[in-house]
Scaffold this motif. Structure first.
Motif, mmCIF file in Angstrom:
data_model
loop_
_atom_site.group_PDB
_atom_site.id
_atom_site.type_symbol
_atom_site.label_atom_id
_atom_site.label_comp_id
_atom_site.label_asym_id
_atom_site.label_seq_id
_atom_site.Cartn_x
_atom_site.Cartn_y
_atom_site.Cartn_z
ATOM 1 N N GLY A 52 0.841 -1.208 0.000
ATOM 2 C CA GLY A 52 0.000 0.000 0.000
ATOM 3 C C GLY A 52 0.870 1.250 0.000
ATOM 4 N N SER A 53 1.878 1.272 0.872
ATOM 5 C CA SER A 53 2.767 2.443 0.972
ATOM 6 C C SER A 53 3.574 2.624 -0.310
ATOM 7 N N LEU A 54 4.047 1.511 -0.899
ATOM 8 C CA LEU A 54 4.831 1.615 -2.144
ATOM 9 C C LEU A 54 3.974 2.180 -3.279
ATOM 10 N N PHE A 55 2.691 1.804 -3.303
ATOM 11 C CA PHE A 55 1.778 2.349 -4.312
ATOM 12 C C PHE A 55 1.704 3.878 -4.186
ATOM 13 N N VAL A 56 1.594 4.354 -2.943
ATOM 14 C CA VAL A 56 1.494 5.812 -2.731
ATOM 15 C C VAL A 56 2.786 6.486 -3.188
ATOM 16 N N VAL A 57 3.936 5.904 -2.799
ATOM 17 C CA VAL A 57 5.223 6.541 -3.100
ATOM 18 C C VAL A 57 5.521 6.514 -4.609
ATOM 19 N N PHE A 58 5.244 5.385 -5.271
ATOM 20 C CA PHE A 58 5.674 5.244 -6.661
ATOM 21 C C PHE A 58 4.610 5.615 -7.689
ATOM 22 N N LEU A 59 3.341 5.656 -7.282
ATOM 23 C CA LEU A 59 2.317 5.924 -8.303
ATOM 24 C C LEU A 59 1.617 7.275 -8.146
ATOM 25 N N SER A 60 2.068 8.077 -7.156
ATOM 26 C CA SER A 60 1.423 9.385 -6.990
ATOM 27 C C SER A 60 1.724 10.302 -8.176
ATOM 28 N N GLU A 61 2.924 10.102 -8.786
ATOM 29 C CA GLU A 61 3.235 10.869 -10.002
ATOM 30 C C GLU A 61 2.992 9.951 -11.193
ATOM 31 N N ARG A 62 2.533 10.551 -12.291
ATOM 32 C CA ARG A 62 2.312 9.720 -13.481
ATOM 33 C C ARG A 62 3.630 9.553 -14.214
ATOM 34 N N SER A 63 4.290 8.437 -13.960
ATOM 35 C CA SER A 63 5.579 8.209 -14.611
ATOM 36 C C SER A 63 5.726 6.718 -14.898
ATOM 37 N N LEU A 64 6.002 6.410 -16.161
ATOM 38 C CA LEU A 64 6.154 5.001 -16.542
ATOM 39 C C LEU A 64 7.382 4.391 -15.885
ATOM 40 N N ILE A 65 8.427 5.223 -15.695
ATOM 41 C CA ILE A 65 9.655 4.702 -15.082
ATOM 42 C C ILE A 65 9.375 4.304 -13.626
ATOM 43 N N LEU A 66 8.609 5.128 -12.913
ATOM 44 C CA LEU A 66 8.266 4.791 -11.525
ATOM 45 C C LEU A 66 7.399 3.531 -11.477
ATOM 46 N N PHE A 67 6.508 3.388 -12.448
ATOM 47 C CA PHE A 67 5.654 2.198 -12.534
ATOM 48 C C PHE A 67 6.529 0.958 -12.746
ATOM 49 N N TRP A 68 7.517 1.096 -13.622
ATOM 50 C CA TRP A 68 8.455 0.001 -13.910
ATOM 51 C C TRP A 68 9.270 -0.343 -12.652
ATOM 52 N N GLN A 69 9.701 0.685 -11.922
ATOM 53 C CA GLN A 69 10.459 0.439 -10.688
ATOM 54 C C GLN A 69 9.586 -0.257 -9.636
ATOM 55 N N LEU A 70 8.313 0.117 -9.601
ATOM 56 C CA LEU A 70 7.386 -0.540 -8.649
ATOM 57 C C LEU A 70 7.243 -2.020 -9.004
ATOM 58 N N PHE A 71 7.134 -2.314 -10.295
ATOM 59 C CA PHE A 71 7.064 -3.715 -10.742
ATOM 60 C C PHE A 71 8.311 -4.482 -10.278
ATOM 61 N N TRP A 72 9.450 -3.837 -10.405
ATOM 62 C CA TRP A 72 10.736 -4.424 -9.991
ATOM 63 C C TRP A 72 10.688 -4.778 -8.492
ATOM 64 N N LEU A 73 10.242 -3.830 -7.680
ATOM 65 C CA LEU A 73 10.167 -4.043 -6.228
ATOM 66 C C LEU A 73 9.177 -5.149 -5.866
ATOM 67 N N LEU A 74 7.994 -5.115 -6.499
ATOM 68 C CA LEU A 74 6.958 -6.078 -6.115
ATOM 69 C C LEU A 74 7.326 -7.503 -6.531
ATOM 70 N N SER A 75 7.950 -7.637 -7.719
ATOM 71 C CA SER A 75 8.351 -8.987 -8.135
ATOM 72 C C SER A 75 9.432 -9.507 -7.181
ATOM 73 N N THR A 76 10.313 -8.605 -6.721
ATOM 74 C CA THR A 76 11.352 -9.028 -5.765
ATOM 75 C C THR A 76 10.732 -9.389 -4.423
ATOM 76 N N LEU A 77 9.694 -8.649 -4.051
ATOM 77 C CA LEU A 77 9.025 -8.923 -2.765
ATOM 78 C C LEU A 77 8.453 -10.353 -2.755
ATOM 79 N N VAL A 78 7.823 -10.748 -3.866
ATOM 80 C CA VAL A 78 7.265 -12.111 -3.940
ATOM 81 C C VAL A 78 8.404 -13.137 -3.836
ATOM 82 N N LEU A 79 9.501 -12.877 -4.568
ATOM 83 C CA LEU A 79 10.649 -13.801 -4.507
ATOM 84 C C LEU A 79 11.214 -13.860 -3.089
#
Ligand SMILES: [Zn+2]
Length: 231
Positions: free
Chosen positions: A80-107
């Motif tokens: 929830g917190s990562l969504f607020v930090v990375f998606l509050s601005e409209r940026s594809l790079i931030l969206f990509w970085q969030l994907f990176w973090l979340l996939s690592t979190l599952v691993l």
């Protein structure tokens, strides 16, 4: 808007916990009702509300009364917190970085349970990660994985079993996308926090078979990506 992002993030966090539990057992992540991990009683809708259900149930299963892992709450809150930090601005790079973090979190969660880097999730998310980096015109440091794999094979020769190969491959993929300096900072944070955890467990006299390393790599990645965001 931030509250909306947080709520969506907690829902996704709950789904990621489910993926981390089911994928290593080769169970479907879409079909099949959510159940208590201990008594396998199907969970009702009121037991599935992220953050709130677990607080209301005082971190216990309503059916068997066993304590529920704190990590469900922690991961839902974190995502929830990562969504607020990375998606509050409209940026594809931030969206990509969030994907990176979340996939690592599952691993990381799977690594805690099984001491393995789950192959299918690793391969599929790495492919998306690198493809995303190319599409978003991120610099690709193609020589870094070669250096990293060379160093790790030398280390493996002299200190066998000191490194998990899953962790090495994961770091090798990341090294495509981070400058050498950022990569060193990431590895320094991961090793430092891993060592600290190991020492705390020793003091608490909880013997460790081995230390899952992906959770610490996740900590390093989080710090590096947050520092990039501020830069
Ligand atoms: Zn139960």
């Amino acid at each position: 808007m931030k509250l909306f992002l947080f709520v969506i993030g907690t829902v996704l966090g709950s789904f990621l916990c489910l993926c981390a539990e089911r994928v290593p057992k080769k169970e479907s992540v879409i079909f099949g009702r959510s159940r208590c991990s201990y008594c396998h009683h199907p969970l009702s809708v009121k037991e599935l509300i992220p953050l709130l259900s677990i607080i209301r149930q005082r971190f216990r299963c309503l059916h068997c009364g066993r304590a529920l892992a704190f990590r469900y709450f922690f991961i839902e809150f974190l995502v929830g917190s990562l969504f607020v930090v990375f998606l509050s601005e409209r940026s594809l790079i931030l969206f990509w970085q969030l994907f990176w973090l979340l996939s690592t979190l599952v691993l990381a969660v799977i690594d805690c349970d099984t001491y393995l880097v789950e192959e299918r999730i690793f391969l599929s998310t790495s492919l998306f990660l690198v493809a995303g980096g190319l599409i978003l015109h991120q610099p690709i440091y193609w020589w870094q994985p070669l250096i990293l794999l060379l160093c790790s094979s030398v280390l493996q020769r002299y200190l066998p079993d000191s490194l998990g190969m899953g962790d090495v491959w994961l770091t090798a993929v990341w090294s495509l996308l981070l400058t050498g300096y950022k990569l060193l900072v990431l590895l320094f944070i991961a090793s430092g926090s891993g060592l600290l955890f190991f020492m705390i467990q020793r003091i608490r006299q909880k013997p460790l078979r081995e230390v899952p390393f992906v959770p610490f790599l996740f900590c390093g990645l989080l710090v590096v990506l947050l520092s990039l965001k501020k830069a």
